[in-house]
Design a protein around this motif. Structure first.
Motif, mmCIF file in Angstrom:
data_model
loop_
_atom_site.group_PDB
_atom_site.id
_atom_site.type_symbol
_atom_site.label_atom_id
_atom_site.label_comp_id
_atom_site.label_asym_id
_atom_site.label_seq_id
_atom_site.Cartn_x
_atom_site.Cartn_y
_atom_site.Cartn_z
ATOM 1 N N PHE A 267 -4.299 -1.373 -9.827
ATOM 2 C CA PHE A 267 -4.460 -2.226 -8.656
ATOM 3 C C PHE A 267 -5.912 -2.636 -8.434
ATOM 4 O O PHE A 267 -6.174 -3.663 -7.816
ATOM 5 N N ASN A 268 -6.846 -1.814 -8.898
ATOM 6 C CA ASN A 268 -8.260 -2.175 -8.866
ATOM 7 C C ASN A 268 -8.689 -2.684 -7.497
ATOM 8 O O ASN A 268 -9.409 -3.657 -7.370
ATOM 9 N N GLN B 183 -6.394 7.838 -11.027
ATOM 10 C CA GLN B 183 -7.000 7.047 -12.097
ATOM 11 C C GLN B 183 -6.083 5.897 -12.498
ATOM 12 O O GLN B 183 -6.525 4.762 -12.686
ATOM 13 N N TRP B 184 -4.806 6.210 -12.618
ATOM 14 C CA TRP B 184 -3.838 5.164 -12.988
ATOM 15 C C TRP B 184 -3.767 4.084 -11.915
ATOM 16 O O TRP B 184 -3.856 2.886 -12.213
ATOM 17 N N PHE B 185 -3.630 4.497 -10.655
ATOM 18 C CA PHE B 185 -3.451 3.534 -9.570
ATOM 19 C C PHE B 185 -4.664 2.621 -9.430
ATOM 20 O O PHE B 185 -4.536 1.405 -9.336
ATOM 21 N N SER C 194 1.994 -4.238 -0.027
ATOM 22 C CA SER C 194 3.363 -3.729 0.021
ATOM 23 C C SER C 194 3.783 -3.187 -1.340
ATOM 24 O O SER C 194 4.453 -2.152 -1.432
ATOM 25 N N LEU C 195 3.401 -3.892 -2.390
ATOM 26 C CA LEU C 195 3.717 -3.439 -3.741
ATOM 27 C C LEU C 195 3.001 -2.132 -4.062
ATOM 28 O O LEU C 195 3.584 -1.224 -4.675
ATOM 29 N N ALA C 196 1.747 -2.028 -3.628
ATOM 30 C CA ALA C 196 0.991 -0.797 -3.867
ATOM 31 C C ALA C 196 1.662 0.390 -3.180
ATOM 32 O O ALA C 196 1.811 1.471 -3.766
ATOM 33 N N LEU D 209 -0.339 -10.155 -8.517
ATOM 34 C CA LEU D 209 0.376 -9.324 -7.553
ATOM 35 C C LEU D 209 -0.197 -7.912 -7.474
ATOM 36 O O LEU D 209 0.210 -7.129 -6.618
ATOM 37 N N LEU D 210 -1.130 -7.607 -8.359
ATOM 38 C CA LEU D 210 -1.699 -6.269 -8.414
ATOM 39 C C LEU D 210 -3.140 -6.217 -7.927
ATOM 40 O O LEU D 210 -3.542 -5.236 -7.300
ATOM 41 N N ARG D 211 -3.918 -7.259 -8.215
ATOM 42 C CA ARG D 211 -5.347 -7.228 -7.913
ATOM 43 C C ARG D 211 -5.742 -8.408 -7.031
ATOM 44 O O ARG D 211 -5.093 -9.450 -7.046
#
Length: 268
Positions: A259-260, A253-255, A57-59, A37-39
């Motif tokens: 999510f990469n 940097q975190w984001f 949408s999650l991002a 769900l992230l990458r």
């Protein structure tokens, strides 16, 4: 709740320390979300056609929630360097939201109300950033932010049947008109004032024109509800001494690490 009851708020130092702690907790929650769900995951996306829009949408939502956490100090951060971290974080989060919003529009993917709502939030924050920053001709960031706002405005304006989007257009226009009226093109580099009363007066007029000539959008006596802009400037600077490891909590940097999926775009 961690800021204390409305009738007896904690000191600003305690409030801000709490906000920084909640920021870290929010990032930890996002980090534990399942990776697909992230990458990007082409194999899963080939089987689940809606997975890509879910990720975007999650991002957008994750970036907006970071902004919400810093909201109690957001306006203050444009005037007080003690809260510069909140300002940097919210500006970076706003740019992230508009990048994702732009991609969704370009790909003509499914658009839901949160995309519109959070794009408006992001555009307004960047408007304040442009308004409150001394412009350096050698630094292209101010124009980058302005272009991001104008691009978002155009995307929202194209959503003819989206009432929220049209109100967002009216709000963005109201802020830009107030900025131009106060400073003028030649004086903009001195910009460090946000005239909320003028903004809401403009918004009231523009929203009626765009949505419904008979719609009453006035706010009581026409003044911004809540604290005055001067309230956002007052602070006990002797109380504020914050130190943090920027490498640990920098938003970009975190984001990108979580999510990469960072892709360069005209928005930066």
């Amino acid at each position: 709740d961690g800021l204390g009851p409305m009738s007896k708020r904690k000191s600003r130092r305690e409030q801000y320390e709490h906000i920084l702690q909640v920021d870290q907790k929010m990032r930890a929650v996002v980090k534990d979300i399942p990776p697909f769900l992230l990458r990007p995951d082409k194999a899963k996306e080939s089987k689940i056609p809606w997975l890509s829009i879910v990720r975007r949408s999650l991002a957008i939502t994750a970036a907006e929630k970071i902004i919400m956490i810093h909201r109690p100090f957001l306006f203050r951060s444009f005037h007080d360097p003690n809260y510069a971290h909140s300002r940097r974080t919210c500006i970076a989060a706003a740019m992230t939201i508009l990048r994702e919003h732009e991609t969704i529009a370009k790909e003509e993917d499914l658009s839901i109300w949160t995309h519109t709502a959070f794009a408006i939030t992001a555009a307004v924050i960047l408007c304040f950033q442009v308004n409150a920053t001394v412009e350096d001709p050698s630094d292209g960031k101010i124009e980058m932010y302005r272009e991001a706002v104008l691009s978002a405005r155009e995307r929202l304006a194209l959503r003819n049947h989206d009432t929220l989007a049209q109100r967002g257009v009216a709000l963005i226009d109201a802020i830009l008109i107030a900025e131009e009226a106060h400073f003028g093109a030649r004086e903009r580099k001195r910009g460090n004032h946000i005239d909320f009363n003028r903004i809401f007066a403009n918004f009231s007029t523009l929203s009626r024109v765009i949505l419904n000539p008979d719609d009453d959008m006035t706010f009581g006596n026409g003044k911004f509800p809540g604290n005055s802009p001067d309230d956002f400037r007052s602070v006990d600077t002797n109380e504020m001494q914050f130190h943090w490891n920027q490498d640990e909590i920098d938003f970009d940097q975190w984001f990108n690490g979580i999510f990469n999926d960072f892709q360069p775009s005209p928005l930066g």
